[in-house]
Design a protein around this motif. Structure first.
Motif, mmCIF file in Angstrom:
data_model
loop_
_atom_site.group_PDB
_atom_site.id
_atom_site.type_symbol
_atom_site.label_atom_id
_atom_site.label_comp_id
_atom_site.label_asym_id
_atom_site.label_seq_id
_atom_site.Cartn_x
_atom_site.Cartn_y
_atom_site.Cartn_z
ATOM 1 N N LYS A 1 0.831 -1.203 0.000
ATOM 2 C CA LYS A 1 0.000 0.000 0.000
ATOM 3 C C LYS A 1 0.868 1.257 0.000
ATOM 4 N N ALA A 2 1.957 1.226 0.762
ATOM 5 C CA ALA A 2 2.858 2.377 0.806
ATOM 6 C C ALA A 2 3.529 2.586 -0.546
ATOM 7 N N LYS A 3 3.937 1.495 -1.169
ATOM 8 C CA LYS A 3 4.579 1.589 -2.482
ATOM 9 C C LYS A 3 3.594 2.110 -3.525
ATOM 10 N N ARG A 4 2.368 1.622 -3.460
ATOM 11 C CA ARG A 4 1.355 2.042 -4.436
ATOM 12 C C ARG A 4 0.991 3.513 -4.251
ATOM 13 N N ASN A 5 0.909 3.965 -3.010
ATOM 14 C CA ASN A 5 0.567 5.362 -2.744
ATOM 15 C C ASN A 5 1.629 6.320 -3.274
ATOM 16 N N ALA A 6 2.858 5.819 -3.403
ATOM 17 C CA ALA A 6 3.956 6.656 -3.890
ATOM 18 C C ALA A 6 4.037 6.676 -5.416
ATOM 19 N N LYS B 1 -0.196 3.584 -10.404
ATOM 20 C CA LYS B 1 -1.095 3.234 -9.299
ATOM 21 C C LYS B 1 -2.232 2.328 -9.751
ATOM 22 N N TYR C 1 -2.500 -4.871 -9.484
ATOM 23 C CA TYR C 1 -3.300 -4.470 -8.324
ATOM 24 C C TYR C 1 -4.734 -4.983 -8.463
ATOM 25 N N ARG D 1 -0.168 8.226 -11.169
ATOM 26 C CA ARG D 1 -1.450 7.654 -11.577
ATOM 27 C C ARG D 1 -1.247 6.528 -12.588
#
Length: 221
Positions: free
Chosen positions: A11-16, A22, A27, A19
């Motif tokens: 989740k932390a990697k995806r939030n960084a 992401k 996912y 678009r």
């Protein structure tokens, strides 16, 4: 144990991510695996549905879904796992990763009914590319200039937009989803020159196929 898209590190990697990254296919595939496949498969193995080399805990006796068909080196961290089954969508990927564990080939699948909700009676637009913008920069890219680009959006928005087009340049699960939406699908990657390899398969049917393959490995007659 299930390690999926809800893992804090993922989740932390995806939030960084931007678009474009992401809203990636891995996912959304993980979400469908957890919702539609895992509950229908009987096994005592752990499940890992995302690529997370940063993880320091490596559960053995796991079923690991492989999302990248081009770069087997991305999965060198699998050497830290033991007694695992690697679920690959293509036979070539399974052959490349056979040194990291047992491999099986399970074609990509989608939630067919979910995609069908976005079909339209009449298509009003001509051609578009659906996928990550990054792929358009590859020198082997085959998407003509001037084609509309559908990228960096949530999956439901992508379905809604793709449904408007007669023709979609796509690969993988996006290609399958475009076919369900009634689009003609054309290839855009040199690695996958024939769009016919992307066949419509529902998650629930894939679960049955996976169960059979797991039984042959873990409970041979």
């Amino acid at each position: 144990m299930i390690i999926d898209h809800n893992h804090p590190l993922y989740k932390a990697k995806r939030n960084a991510m931007t678009r474009d990254g992401k809203y990636n296919g891995a996912y959304y595939y993980s979400k469908e695996i957890v919702k539609n496949i895992i509950p229908r498969v009987k096994t005592d193995r752990n499940w890992i549905t995302i690529r997370l080399p940063e993880m320091t805990v490596h559960p053995d006796h796991s079923i690991i879904f492989i999302h990248n068909n081009k770069n087997p080196n991305y999965y060198s961290y699998l050497r830290n796992y033991h007694d695992c089954i690697l679920v690959c969508s293509l036979r070539s990927t399974a052959e490349n990763l056979r040194f990291f564990g047992k491999t099986i080939v399970l074609p990509l699948s989608v939630d067919v009914k979910q995609v069908e909700k976005y079909r339209v009676k009449e298509k009003t637009l001509d051609k578009a590319y659906a996928g990550r913008k990054l792929k358009l920069s590859y020198f082997t890219n085959r998407v003509p200039k001037g084609v509309d680009i559908l990228s960096g959006m949530p999956q439901t928005s992508l379905f809604r937009e793709m449904a408007k087009y007669k023709t979609i340049y796509a690969s993988g699960r996006t290609a399958i989803q475009a076919k369900i939406l009634g689009c003609e699908v054309l290839p855009h990657e040199a690695n996958f020159p024939d769009s016919s390899i992307w066949k419509v398969l529902d998650n629930k049917e894939a679960a049955k196929m996976l169960q059979k393959m797991l039984d042959e490995i873990d409970h041979p007659i």
